[in-house]
Every structure is written in structure tokens, then in C-alpha cells.
Design a protein around this motif. Structure first.
Motif: not given
Length: 216
Positions: A54-60, A108-109, A140-142
Motif C-alpha cells: 500500500l502506497i500512502i500520500g498526497k504528493t509523490f 484499512i477499509q 491517507s490513513v487516519t
């Protein structure tokens, strides 16, 4: 690199059937005298399993990868760093298994994950399994809801770290009475990332580096 472009390029590669497979796996395979310590092809009956990379983030530039530290209660690979995952249940495909296991292990849903594609299968001799890695993305994962029967802790680590070749190390270990050269990434204070998880990650790193080179 723009995140959306990266995800689109990654999805194209994962669905192109032109993956690196064994050549990538070998880079992080434990070896004796330069040869794999364990067989890379099944010797008998195996079970199918699946993991979620799983890749997580808002920018590369901010992307992280999710790992778990397995608990002492699991049957195989105790106290090792892994991706969320497990054996495929009857009638399940790899994606269903990976998403189910990620939900069961760390909360994680499945609906929060954009599935990008599959990577090459990997045979794991100690558990006699064939692992099918599923690559997914979420912004994101809160909160993680850890199932302590299976997972001791979650680890988020920057993708950028793995793209730097100098961060790959080789350590000499004694495994079952044999001296083995073990490639590792040191991402935890007490447990190295090695073995099957490192071999799967090696293919992902090669894919990402090729995408970056293509878009320079």
C-alpha cells in the motif's frame, strides 16, 4: 514527479505483463556463494496467498509504504516485517484476499484503497506458499486498528528511502547452521526488512525507478 502521472504510469506497468519478476527478486534474495539460499520455484504442493503493498500520500515526494511487524502469535515468519496479507480463502482472488487481510490486520477499509495492479508471484519455501502481491494506493490513513493477534506494530516508511541504492545493505547471518549473505533494508530499530517482503519490494522499487527514468 506529479503524483497522478506516477499512479497512471504505475498502473500501466503493472497491467502490461512485462514485469521483472525473478531478476528483481534475486537482488534481495539471501545467498550462499552468490546463489539463492532457498529454491525460487516450488518443490511440491503450495498454497496461494496475497499481500497488499500500500502506497500512502498526497504528493509523490511524500509517499510512504505500509509494513507490519508480525506478532509472536502467527504460525509463520514471527516477529518479521511484512506487508499485510495472508492465505487466500476458497473462491477468493488475490485482490479480495489482500484487501480483506489489510482490513483484518490493521483496519484499512477496502473501499479506501485504489487497486493499481499485481506484481510477480513469489514462492516462499518455509511456508510453502505462492505470494501474489497487490499494489494499492490511498491518500491517507487516519487511524490504524491493529489486530494484536497478528500484528505488533505498523510501520510507515518513505518510498524515497528504498529508491536510494545505498540504503540496501548485505549482512552475514547464520541461518540453520549455514553462513548466508542476507540483503536487508534497516527500517526498524531492532528488526531488519529481509526475505520475501524485501524480494517483493525489490520488484516494486525497480518498477518505480524505471518510471522515474522514463519521465526525467
Amino acid at each position: 514527479m506529479k503524483l497522478q502521472l506516477f499512479l497512471e504510469e504505475l498502473k500501466l506497468v503493472l497491467n502490461s505483463k512485462s514485469l521483472k519478476g525473478a531478476s528483481s527478486h534475486l537482488k534481495m534474495s539471501p545467498k550462499i556463494g552468490g546463489q539463492p539460499y532457498r529454491p525460487l520455484v516450488p518443490q511440491g504442493k503450495t498454497r496461494k496467498s496475497s499481500v497488499l503493498l500500500l502506497i500512502i500520500g498526497k504528493t509523490f515526494e511524500e509517499l510512504n509504504l505500509l509494513f507490519t511487524l508480525r506478532s509472536s502469535n502467527v504460525q509463520h515468519h514471527k516477529k518479521q516485517i511484512s506487508f499485510p496479507g495472508g492465505h487466500c480463502e476458497f473462491g477468493e482472488d488475490a485482490v479480495t484476499t489482500a484487501l480483506r487481510e489489510a482490513y483484518e490486520e490493521v483496519g484499512i477499509q477496502p473501499t479506501a484503497v485504489q487497486v493499481l495492479g499485481l506484481m510477480s508471484e513469489l514462492y516462499v519455501p518455509p511456508s510453502e506458499t505462492i505470494i501474489i502481491p497487490v499494489v494499492g494506493y490511498t491518500e491517507s490513513v487516519t487511524e490504524f486498528k491493529i489486530n494484536t493477534d497478528e500484528v505488533e506494530e505498523t510501520i510507515l516508511f518513505a518510498l524515497e528511502y528504498f529508491l536510494n541504492e545505498s540504503n540496501r545493505k548485505v549482512e552475514r547471518w547464520n541461518l540453520n547452521g549455514k553462513v548466508v549473505d542476507v540483503p536487508v533494508w534497516n527500517i526498524h530499530s531492532s528488526v531488519p526488512l529481509w526475505g520475501a517482503t524485501a524480494m517483493i519490494l525489490s520488484e516494486f522499487v525497480d518498477i518505480v525507478n524505471e518510471i522515474l527514468q522514463k519521465n526525467e
